[in-house]
Scaffold this motif. Structure first.
Motif, PDB file in Angstrom:
ATOM      1  N   ASP A   1       1.015  -1.570   0.475  1.00 45.32           N
ATOM      2  CA  ASP A   1       0.157  -0.303   0.352  1.00 45.32           C
ATOM      3  C   ASP A   1       0.831   1.217  -0.312  1.00 45.32           C
ATOM      4  O   ASP A   1       1.633   1.593   0.217  1.00 45.32           O
ATOM      5  N   ASN A   2       0.438   2.005  -0.745  1.00 43.76           N
ATOM      6  CA  ASN A   2       1.271   3.710  -1.740  1.00 43.76           C
ATOM      7  C   ASN A   2       2.648   3.251  -1.597  1.00 43.76           C
ATOM      8  O   ASN A   2       3.575   4.262  -1.472  1.00 43.76           O
ATOM      9  N   VAL A   3       3.199   1.984  -1.329  1.00 47.32           N
ATOM     10  CA  VAL A   3       4.818   2.217  -1.794  1.00 47.32           C
ATOM     11  C   VAL A   3       5.426   2.924  -3.100  1.00 47.32           C
ATOM     12  O   VAL A   3       6.297   3.570  -3.288  1.00 47.32           O
ATOM     13  N   ASN A   4       4.559   1.993  -3.811  1.00 44.81           N
ATOM     14  CA  ASN A   4       5.092   2.852  -5.480  1.00 44.81           C
ATOM     15  C   ASN A   4       4.472   4.980  -5.379  1.00 44.81           C
ATOM     16  O   ASN A   4       5.614   5.366  -6.074  1.00 44.81           O
ATOM     17  N   GLN A   5       4.014   4.915  -4.998  1.00 43.03           N
ATOM     18  CA  GLN A   5       3.271   5.936  -4.673  1.00 43.03           C
ATOM     19  C   GLN A   5       3.982   7.110  -4.346  1.00 43.03           C
ATOM     20  O   GLN A   5       4.335   8.177  -4.400  1.00 43.03           O
ATOM     21  N   LEU A   6       4.399   7.018  -3.318  1.00 44.32           N
ATOM     22  CA  LEU A   6       5.874   7.105  -2.025  1.00 44.32           C
ATOM     23  C   LEU A   6       6.469   7.318  -2.824  1.00 44.32           C
ATOM     24  O   LEU A   6       7.393   9.254  -3.001  1.00 44.32           O
ATOM     25  N   PHE A   7       7.584   6.936  -3.539  1.00 42.51           N
ATOM     26  CA  PHE A   7       8.339   7.498  -3.871  1.00 42.51           C
ATOM     27  C   PHE A   7       8.717   7.291  -5.275  1.00 42.51           C
ATOM     28  O   PHE A   7       9.399   8.512  -6.052  1.00 42.51           O
ATOM     29  N   GLN A   8       7.409   7.551  -5.750  1.00 46.51           N
ATOM     30  CA  GLN A   8       6.919   8.000  -7.375  1.00 46.51           C
ATOM     31  C   GLN A   8       6.966   9.793  -7.419  1.00 46.51           C
ATOM     32  O   GLN A   8       7.431  10.419  -7.442  1.00 46.51           O
ATOM     33  N   ASP A   9       6.214  10.411  -6.366  1.00 47.95           N
ATOM     34  CA  ASP A   9       6.286  11.311  -6.087  1.00 47.95           C
ATOM     35  C   ASP A   9       7.573  11.997  -5.684  1.00 47.95           C
ATOM     36  O   ASP A   9       7.505  12.867  -6.431  1.00 47.95           O
ATOM     37  N   LEU A  10       8.353  11.632  -4.785  1.00 49.20           N
ATOM     38  CA  LEU A  10       9.253  11.984  -4.431  1.00 49.20           C
ATOM     39  C   LEU A  10      10.244  12.218  -5.678  1.00 49.20           C
ATOM     40  O   LEU A  10      10.674  13.513  -5.894  1.00 49.20           O
ATOM     41  N   ALA A  11      10.106  11.482  -6.354  1.00 46.90           N
ATOM     42  CA  ALA A  11      11.268  11.352  -7.708  1.00 46.90           C
ATOM     43  C   ALA A  11      10.801  12.359  -8.204  1.00 46.90           C
ATOM     44  O   ALA A  11      11.609  13.272  -9.149  1.00 46.90           O
ATOM     45  N   GLU A  12       9.616  12.909  -8.691  1.00 47.93           N
ATOM     46  CA  GLU A  12       8.978  13.492  -9.494  1.00 47.93           C
ATOM     47  C   GLU A  12       9.217  14.897  -8.607  1.00 47.93           C
ATOM     48  O   GLU A  12       9.797  16.232  -9.578  1.00 47.93           O
ATOM     49  N   THR A  13       9.117  14.915  -7.544  1.00 50.01           N
ATOM     50  CA  THR A  13       9.328  16.451  -6.614  1.00 50.01           C
ATOM     51  C   THR A  13      11.111  16.870  -6.416  1.00 50.01           C
ATOM     52  O   THR A  13      11.491  17.946  -6.445  1.00 50.01           O
ATOM     53  N   ILE A  14      12.100  15.923  -6.504  1.00 53.92           N
ATOM     54  CA  ILE A  14      13.098  16.212  -6.950  1.00 53.92           C
ATOM     55  C   ILE A  14      13.681  16.326  -8.121  1.00 53.92           C
ATOM     56  O   ILE A  14      15.371  16.931  -7.805  1.00 53.92           O
ATOM     57  N   LEU A  15      12.653  15.867  -9.416  1.00 55.23           N
ATOM     58  CA  LEU A  15      13.330  15.816 -11.000  1.00 55.23           C
ATOM     59  C   LEU A  15      14.505  17.500 -10.828  1.00 55.23           C
ATOM     60  O   LEU A  15      14.959  17.046 -11.231  1.00 55.23           O
ATOM     61  N   ALA A  16      13.872  18.629 -10.383  1.00 56.67           N
ATOM     62  CA  ALA A  16      13.806  19.576 -10.847  1.00 56.67           C
ATOM     63  C   ALA A  16      15.226  20.453  -9.647  1.00 56.67           C
ATOM     64  O   ALA A  16      15.864  22.518  -9.545  1.00 56.67           O
ATOM     65  N   ILE A  17      15.823  19.904  -9.196  1.00 55.71           N
ATOM     66  CA  ILE A  17      16.606  20.473  -7.429  1.00 55.71           C
ATOM     67  C   ILE A  17      17.779  20.165  -8.139  1.00 55.71           C
ATOM     68  O   ILE A  17      18.274  18.861  -8.414  1.00 55.71           O
ATOM     69  N   LYS A  18      18.879  20.937  -8.706  1.00 54.25           N
ATOM     70  CA  LYS A  18      19.999  20.853  -8.541  1.00 54.25           C
ATOM     71  C   LYS A  18      20.933  20.566  -7.787  1.00 54.25           C
ATOM     72  O   LYS A  18      20.202  20.558  -6.764  1.00 54.25           O
TER      73      LYS A  18
END
Length: 171
Positions: A154-171
């Motif tokens: 439950d929510n494991v893939n969503q957790l990692f997916q959301d974090l991945a999309e959020t950190i993409l823009a961080i330099k």
């Protein structure tokens, strides 16, 4: 096109399920045998992004022992994100969330974090909802608090997916 890699860290007390969450996300498996992480273990997983590209997550599974706190900052350096993990069935791990948030933010001021209230399958839905509501940290760069279960997925893939999309823009 070169593949982009970003480092994220799994942070939390011992036996909260950090390794199990990684195993569920990376391998799609769960094992209820407890194996304590010594030092750090690094896993990799490619995550598909909405615009069609991929991001490789370098997931650092960091030991949760208290004596380890002096070493933790060196392992946290360079991470763009962290998943702060607590065990919903152990109150002391929930109380330590803020310490983990503050430590990660101090080392990585631009980093983003997600909170995993893990082992959600061990509590009833009302208690989980109350915990999710209580563990919001608007003063910290937390994208969301998730009720997760490495056992059920439950929510494991969503957790990692959301974090991945959020950190993409961080330099």
């Amino acid at each position: 096109m070169a593949k982009i890699s970003k480092k994220i860290c799994m942070v939390g007390d011992f036996s909260v399920g950090k390794t199990s969450l990684i195993r569920r996300f990376v391998d799609g498996q769960f094992d209820d045998k407890y194996l304590s992480t010594v030092g750090v273990k690094i896993s990799r997983k490619d995550v598909a992004l909405p615009e069609g590209s991929e991001l490789q997550l370098l997931i650092w599974d960091i030991e949760g022992q208290t004596k380890f706190k002096a070493i933790a900052p060196s392992y946290l350096q360079g991470a763009k994100g962290a998943i702060i993990v607590a065990d919903v069935s152990r109150e002391e791990t929930l109380g330590n969330i803020i310490n983990h948030l503050e430590l990660f933010s101090k080392v990585n001021p631009k980093g983003k974090m997600a909170i995993a209230l893990n082992k959600a399958d061990l509590v009833d839905e009302q208690k989980l909802e109350a915990l999710l509501k209580h563990h919001q940290y608007p003063e910290q760069p937390v994208i969301k608090t998730y009720g997760t279960s490495a056992k059920s997925g439950d929510n494991v893939n969503q957790l990692f997916q959301d974090l991945a999309e959020t950190i993409l823009a961080i330099k």
